[in-house]
Motif scaffolding. Structure first.
Motif: not given
Lengths: 223, 223
Positions: A146-147, A149-154, A198, A218, A221
């Protein structure tokens, strides 16, 4: 029979980890060859890609053999079908490392365009994403997936920022254009590598939870 | 039982053809939106990508179900594992069509940089490669698959030529730079689409002949 099956699964797992490790090294060396302006290292990345390709073929064969001879079910079946996809993603990541290295070689024949700041930052995040997606896969760790996945937008944001900054260099002086184009493509290749990690993270969730998170923004989440 | 299995394989085949057809349309419309400077059509390409993503999820599920419940062997097994890879390639091609459309929208807000000659030529070859790789898959036609593979080098050469030409526009006038960068990326996206259709062609040979041609430059020429 059961024990032999476990051994074969173990061999598949081992090959996947080895392939991932080759790809991690390729990415690390491609980035290093850019930052340290080391064309020999860049050439090494290009040469070593064959190893990744050989491993892909071997893993694909292992997967098909396991499916044909062992007729696995549930988590084992998901592990094998996901392995086919993971290996595909790893192979593309290896190719992208080669694409970066191939841009580094002409870049190093000219003076440095600018001190590199954002690209190394983006490269560090991307490399951690790659490492963590593999670790998440090895340890079946959906939290770590999950983490990733979250970093991809950065990484996407950094890529946009790098593009905009390089455009200003191009506008400033036509002599900058070729080098700026090389750097833009390197940035885009890094962004694509992050995308592939990802994809691997999504497969980890599928293997462990039998839940497809692909194309569902989502889903990571959900409780 | 046997008949039900054939029905399920038929349903998988039908979904793959439908997904391929969506992707073909997306690519055709993305190219058309560029050539005709039609931003509405470009937006439509972006919107319609969801359909491709939904089909990918459905096909993946069909493959895993077939593997779990039917335990297929030989050519059927190869067909199913290759379907997992083909769907992956189609999904990426759909994304690349979206990437093209996303560049067309800002391009259309400015005057045309130059009359487009090589990009439409490259687009035509690429679209034929996509169509033929799917036809080769549907008809298990390894000769057609081979011809897809052979055309890839023409697309690569055109991409290089387009890059070099656009560089000269950038150097000529800084006002050209942003538009030239968009066009360079569109050219690269087309080149990647051609790569993915080559991947599909490779899978066709694998399904039919149980022969892996990936990463083996001359394998297509073997007797």
């Amino acid at each position: 029979m059961e024990r032999h099956f476990d051994q074969q699964l173990g061999a598949l797992r081992k090959n996947l980890i080895q392939m991932a490790s080759c790809v991690e090294t390729a990415i690390a060396n491609a980035v290093k060859s850019l930052i340290e302006r080391n064309s020999e290292l860049a050439s090494l990345v290009v040469q070593n890609d064959e190893q990744v390709d050989i491993l892909e073929l071997e893993i694909d064969k292992q997967c098909v053999d396991l499916l044909a001879l062992r007729q696995p079910l549930a988590i084992d079946l998901r592990f094998i079908t996901s392995s086919i996809k993971i290996t595909n993603n790893l192979e593309r990541m290896g190719d992208l490392a080669v694409n970066i290295a191939e841009r580094v070689i002409p870049l190093n024949q000219e003076p440095q365009l600018k001190p590199l700041i954002d690209i190394p930052r983006m490269a560090t995040i991307t490399q951690t994403m790659v490492k963590d997606s593999i670790d998440a896969f090895v340890n079946r760790d959906t939290e770590l997936a999950r983490s990733v996945y979250e970093r991809d937008s950065t990484v996407d944001a950094l890529n946009d920022q790098i593009f905009r900054e390089l455009l200003t260099y191009m506008i400033q002086d036509p002599a900058n254009i070729t080098r700026a184009v090389h750097l833009m493509l390197i940035s885009r290749h890094l962004e694509r590598i992050a995308d592939h990690s990802t994809n691997i993270a999504e497969e980890v969730v599928y293997i462990v939870k039998a839940k497809v998170v692909k194309h569902r923004a989502h889903a990571f989440e959900e409780p």
